[in-house]
Write a protein that holds these residues in place. Structure first.
Motif, short mmCIF file in Angstrom:
data_model
loop_
_atom_site.label_atom_id
_atom_site.label_comp_id
_atom_site.label_asym_id
_atom_site.label_seq_id
_atom_site.Cartn_x
_atom_site.Cartn_y
_atom_site.Cartn_z
N GLU A 21 -9.92 13.10 -8.22
CA GLU A 21 -9.41 12.86 -9.56
C GLU A 21 -8.09 11.95 -9.31
OE1 GLU A 21 -10.10 17.60 -11.31
OE2 GLU A 21 -8.02 16.76 -10.58
N ASP A 22 -7.67 12.18 -8.13
CA ASP A 22 -6.36 11.30 -7.85
C ASP A 22 -6.83 9.62 -7.76
OD1 ASP A 22 -4.24 12.55 -7.75
OD2 ASP A 22 -4.30 13.13 -5.64
N LEU A 76 -5.43 6.54 -9.66
CA LEU A 76 -4.93 5.47 -9.05
C LEU A 76 -5.47 4.08 -9.83
CD1 LEU A 76 -4.79 6.19 -5.15
CD2 LEU A 76 -2.81 6.21 -6.70
N GLN A 77 -6.74 4.03 -9.82
CA GLN A 77 -7.52 3.13 -10.86
C GLN A 77 -6.97 3.19 -12.03
OE1 GLN A 77 -11.82 2.13 -10.62
NE2 GLN A 77 -11.90 3.30 -12.38
N LYS A 80 0.83 -1.03 -0.03
CA LYS A 80 0.20 -0.15 0.25
C LYS A 80 0.98 1.24 -0.17
CE LYS A 80 -2.67 1.19 3.78
NZ LYS A 80 -2.04 2.78 4.18
N VAL A 81 0.44 2.16 -0.95
CA VAL A 81 1.14 3.63 -0.92
C VAL A 81 0.32 4.69 -0.61
CG1 VAL A 81 2.92 2.56 -2.88
CG2 VAL A 81 0.51 3.82 -3.26
N GLU A 82 0.87 5.65 0.29
CA GLU A 82 -0.03 6.94 0.28
C GLU A 82 0.30 8.03 -0.73
OE1 GLU A 82 0.53 8.29 4.27
OE2 GLU A 82 0.15 6.49 5.28
N GLY A 83 -0.80 8.40 -1.33
CA GLY A 83 -0.75 9.62 -2.14
C GLY A 83 -1.36 9.42 -3.61
N GLY A 84 -1.34 10.23 -4.45
CA GLY A 84 -2.07 10.31 -5.76
C GLY A 84 -1.06 10.26 -6.88
N SER A 85 -1.68 11.45 -7.80
CA SER A 85 -0.74 11.71 -9.05
C SER A 85 0.93 11.80 -8.98
CB SER A 85 -1.14 12.78 -10.05
OG SER A 85 -1.35 13.87 -9.04
#
Ligand code: KIV
Length: 273
Positions: free
Chosen positions: A175-176, A180-181, A122-127
């Motif tokens: 949006e993030d 991710l998806q 698991k990672v934290e954060g988006g773009s």
């Protein structure tokens, strides 16, 4: 549908998590950091065990999740994997081991998978961490995202209050989640955001969305095991439901032990060789 499906499914995979969303079955997730508790959680029917970097707080006593190291996470994850027969084991990739450099991210993810035997990270954060996610996924490592209150960025936020209440932050989070998806994450954790926003994200995404402090209209729920079992009583956010008060139970047991030893009641003849 059985509430305790552990006898029906031998091993939970990312595909089964996806299917649960498809058939509207809520997904259960709890944190685990060590063998004995992980064994109890697994045999109680939990779908996903998260070796969370919350180990930094609840196991190592740090104020934040930042100090925990990759080696420590691998050690916790290995113990959990040894205990598990059914649950999917997801491991937090710790602060400083994936954000700025996608090659380092890949190396860290591979170490977790190879040395612990876990099933996903698991990672934290988006773009902003897109390159790291792409690189990890390219090695065949399943990735779960985490948006909203992301404790590894606590010094950027300044507080642990509810995130994405304002329109701009809510828009960025939405949006993030799509990013991710689209990158190929198999699931997403949403932490401490308004229930209406979490509902919007979960109903728009194909991948399962697991909430913590994100209301009921998501695909599953996660809590920190030490919090829901009432081991540490200081942490009392509104989203936390306590299912036990182990702090009281342990305190009483230890007090009785101290008393019995001091009064020379323990051990008795039956407890001696
Ligand atoms: O580290 C952790 O325990 C987590 C959960 C709060 C989702 O990331």
């Amino acid at each position: 549908m059985s509430i305790f499906p552990e006898l029906e499914i031998k091993k939970i995979t990312t595909h089964q998590i996806q299917e649960m969303k498809g058939r509207g079955e809520k997904i259960t997730m709890l944190t685990a950091y060590e063998y004995s508790i992980a064994k109890i959680l697994d045999s109680s029917g939990i779908d996903i065990l998260l070796v969370g970097d919350s180990a930094s707080n609840v196991i190592h006593g740090h104020e934040t999740t930042l100090p925990i190291t990759l080696d420590q996470m691998i050690s916790h994850a290995s113990a959990v994997v040894r205990a598990v027969q059914r649950a999917l084991v997801v491991v937090d990739i710790p602060f400083g081991s994936y954000q700025g450099n996608s090659s380092e991210a890949l190396r860290s993810a591979i170490r977790i998978m190879k040395e612990s035997g876990a099933h996903a990270i698991k990672v934290e954060g988006g773009s902003e961490i897109k390159d790291s996610i792409i690189r990890i996924l390219s090695a065949g490592v399943p990735v779960m995202g985490h948006l909203g209150l992301t404790p590894q960025s606590i010094y950027k936020f300044g507080t642990y209050t509810v995130r994405a209440k304002e329109e701009e932050e809510a828009k960025k989070l939405f949006e993030d989640a799509q990013v991710l998806q689209d990158l190929g994450c198999f699931g997403l954790v949403l932490e401490k955001i308004p229930a209406s926003l979490a509902k919007k994200v979960a109903s728009n995404l194909r991948i399962p969305v697991i909430g913590i402090g994100a209301g009921p209209d998501v695909d599953g729920q996660v809590l920190v095991t030490h919090d829901m079992l009432g081991i540490n009583n200081e942490f009392k956010p509104r989203f936390l439901r306590k299912y036990a008060n182990l702090n009281d139970i342990i305190t009483n047991a230890v007090r009785n032990y101290v008393k019995d030893v001091k009064l020379e009641d323990f051990p008795n003849n039956n407890e001696s060789y």
